[in-house]
Design an enzyme around this catalytic site. Structure first.
Site, PDB file in Angstrom:
ATOM      1  N   GLU A  37      18.159  51.975 -34.079  1.00  0.00           N
ATOM      2  CA  GLU A  37      16.882  51.275 -33.537  1.00  0.00           C
ATOM      3  C   GLU A  37      16.528  49.882 -33.765  1.00  0.00           C
ATOM      4  O   GLU A  37      16.980  49.457 -35.072  1.00  0.00           O
ATOM      5  CB  GLU A  37      15.636  52.150 -33.892  1.00  0.00           C
ATOM      6  CG  GLU A  37      15.607  53.471 -33.280  1.00  0.00           C
ATOM      7  CD  GLU A  37      14.319  54.445 -33.549  1.00  0.00           C
ATOM      8  OE1 GLU A  37      13.567  53.881 -34.216  1.00  0.00           O
ATOM      9  OE2 GLU A  37      14.037  55.337 -32.878  1.00  0.00           O
ATOM     10  N   GLN A  93      18.700  48.059  -7.551  1.00  0.00           N
ATOM     11  CA  GLN A  93      17.963  49.203  -7.066  1.00  0.00           C
ATOM     12  C   GLN A  93      16.336  49.117  -6.722  1.00  0.00           C
ATOM     13  O   GLN A  93      15.747  49.329  -7.232  1.00  0.00           O
ATOM     14  CB  GLN A  93      18.209  50.293  -8.200  1.00  0.00           C
ATOM     15  CG  GLN A  93      17.688  51.736  -7.753  1.00  0.00           C
ATOM     16  CD  GLN A  93      18.533  52.679  -6.932  1.00  0.00           C
ATOM     17  OE1 GLN A  93      19.905  52.277  -6.781  1.00  0.00           O
ATOM     18  NE2 GLN A  93      18.092  53.626  -6.254  1.00  0.00           N
ATOM     19  N   HIS A 125      17.193  39.882  -6.781  1.00  0.00           N
ATOM     20  CA  HIS A 125      17.949  40.428  -5.852  1.00  0.00           C
ATOM     21  C   HIS A 125      17.217  40.557  -4.403  1.00  0.00           C
ATOM     22  O   HIS A 125      17.994  40.498  -3.127  1.00  0.00           O
ATOM     23  CB  HIS A 125      18.583  41.771  -6.217  1.00  0.00           C
ATOM     24  CG  HIS A 125      19.418  42.253  -5.174  1.00  0.00           C
ATOM     25  ND1 HIS A 125      20.768  41.724  -5.038  1.00  0.00           N
ATOM     26  CD2 HIS A 125      19.450  43.495  -4.322  1.00  0.00           C
ATOM     27  CE1 HIS A 125      21.382  42.525  -3.982  1.00  0.00           C
ATOM     28  NE2 HIS A 125      20.547  43.436  -3.665  1.00  0.00           N
ATOM     29  N   ASP A 162      27.966  35.852   2.653  1.00  0.00           N
ATOM     30  CA  ASP A 162      27.489  36.913   3.292  1.00  0.00           C
ATOM     31  C   ASP A 162      26.315  36.526   4.080  1.00  0.00           C
ATOM     32  O   ASP A 162      25.851  35.609   3.552  1.00  0.00           O
ATOM     33  CB  ASP A 162      27.358  38.294   2.456  1.00  0.00           C
ATOM     34  CG  ASP A 162      26.459  38.140   1.189  1.00  0.00           C
ATOM     35  OD1 ASP A 162      25.555  37.287   1.358  1.00  0.00           O
ATOM     36  OD2 ASP A 162      26.816  38.572   0.224  1.00  0.00           O
ATOM     37  N   LYS A 185      30.260  39.764   5.767  1.00  0.00           N
ATOM     38  CA  LYS A 185      31.024  40.661   4.707  1.00  0.00           C
ATOM     39  C   LYS A 185      30.649  42.140   4.995  1.00  0.00           C
ATOM     40  O   LYS A 185      29.617  42.704   5.279  1.00  0.00           O
ATOM     41  CB  LYS A 185      30.426  40.174   3.187  1.00  0.00           C
ATOM     42  CG  LYS A 185      30.788  41.180   2.259  1.00  0.00           C
ATOM     43  CD  LYS A 185      30.329  40.521   0.615  1.00  0.00           C
ATOM     44  CE  LYS A 185      29.292  40.999   0.093  1.00  0.00           C
ATOM     45  NZ  LYS A 185      28.648  40.662  -1.251  1.00  0.00           N
ATOM     46  N   ARG A 187      31.087  45.403   2.812  1.00  0.00           N
ATOM     47  CA  ARG A 187      31.459  46.046   1.519  1.00  0.00           C
ATOM     48  C   ARG A 187      32.070  47.455   1.613  1.00  0.00           C
ATOM     49  O   ARG A 187      31.426  48.260   2.338  1.00  0.00           O
ATOM     50  CB  ARG A 187      30.068  46.225   0.391  1.00  0.00           C
ATOM     51  CG  ARG A 187      30.430  46.614  -0.641  1.00  0.00           C
ATOM     52  CD  ARG A 187      29.144  46.328  -1.755  1.00  0.00           C
ATOM     53  NE  ARG A 187      29.075  45.048  -2.391  1.00  0.00           N
ATOM     54  CZ  ARG A 187      30.068  44.291  -3.224  1.00  0.00           C
ATOM     55  NH1 ARG A 187      30.738  45.022  -3.499  1.00  0.00           N
ATOM     56  NH2 ARG A 187      29.770  43.177  -3.687  1.00  0.00           N
TER      57      ARG A 187
END
Ligand code: R5P
Length: 291
Positions: A37, A93, A125, A162, A185, A187
């Protein structure tokens, strides 16, 4: 205003402190307990002052360090805490793709903002992530920092690998007064992509210096394929520029093998870190939170 640099962002934190007129700068004392820790302690007299914590959350340990830093700073009785997360991990995400998944970006926003008065990050993102914060949150862009650097280089054309990066390439092109276009692009999987020339908007690249502009380079698959495609079109030179250079495994070497130069900002430490976002972050702090 004091600036505290976490272990993932020490150099950038020091640059930000200089941009804030040589604001007092420090790093926490840290050690690991036998069970691994993290223990940390912040020094200096922070009571009643504004404090800027700078820490990218590239790894889970970086995130834990940030959360402990925020609590330590609050305990020190500061006036306001501004949390700068130059590279905001888990931002990809940004929605639930399959039942049972978390919206990881939202989970991080909730925890990072808990002990913060405001959060500043760089090139998230997805635009939706900023909306997950309930406190004031700001997104700086790495593009002006890269443009300040590329202005000194003989750049002819900007290329987004892209369609998702169209805004970045366009903004860089405007700052450098050069043409731009985007590749198409597809993927295949997390490490492989297929790239092709666009059916419209293509700018001739033969004999030119083209610069590929991306927000993040992870495995390098996108940039390597894009550079190869441009070379097949007879490009004179090809460089790669990104905000966040993760360069997993041998990504940097693979990109170096097919490009003339690689440029990244300093949101993450890496061998291509040649442009600093410190002025852009300091500008937001000074504009939004004058003392
Ligand atoms: C895609 O949406 C991003 O803008 C990047 O192009 C991508 O994440 C780069 O990943 P990699 O380096 O693994 O191809």
């Amino acid at each position: 205003m004091h600036v505290i640099g976490g272990s993932a962002s020490t150099a950038l934190a020091e640059r930000i402190s200089r941009e804030l007129g040589n604001a007092p700068f420090g790093i926490p004392f840290t050690k690991r307990f036998p069970d691994d820790e993290l223990y940390l302690r912040v020094g200096g007299r922070l009571e009643g002052d504004d404090v800027v914590i700078v820490q990218s959350t590239r790894t889970d340990q970086d995130l834990m360090e940030l959360l402990l830093l925020e609590d330590a700073v609050r305990e020190a009785g500061v006036r306001r805490t501004f949390v700068v997360v130059p590279y905001f991990g888990y931002a990809r995400q940004d929605r639930r793709f399959f039942p049972g998944e978390p919206v990881s970006a939202r989970a991080l926003c909730r925890h990072v903002e808990l002990d913060a008065d405001a959060v500043i990050t760089v090139d998230l993102h997805s635009a939706t992530t900023l909306g997950h914060f309930h406190k004031p949150a700001f997104e700086a862009s790495g593009i002006p920092a890269l443009a300040r650097l590329l202005r000194e280089r003989p750049v002819d054309v900007l290329v987004s690998p892209d369609r998702g990066g169209v805004d970045r390439a366009r903004r860089m092109a405007q700052l450098l007064d050069r043409p731009w276009f985007a590749l198409d692009k597809k993927r295949i999987d997390s490490e492989h992509v297929e790239l092709s020339l666009p059916s419209t908007g293509l700018v001739p690249v033969e004999g030119k210096h083209a610069v590929l502009v991306d927000d993040v380079i992870t495995t390098g698959g996108t940039i390597v394929e894009a550079a190869k495609l441009l070379k097949r079109q007879g490009v004179g030179a090809v460089s790669a520029a990104c905000t966040h250079g993760l360069f997993l495994r041998d990504a940097f070497e693979r990109i170096k093998a097919v490009t003339d130069e690689v440029y990244s900002t300093d949101t993450l430490g890496n061998p291509a870190e040649k442009a600093s976002v410190a002025p852009d972050i300091a500008q937001i702090l000074l504009r939004e939170f004058p003392s």
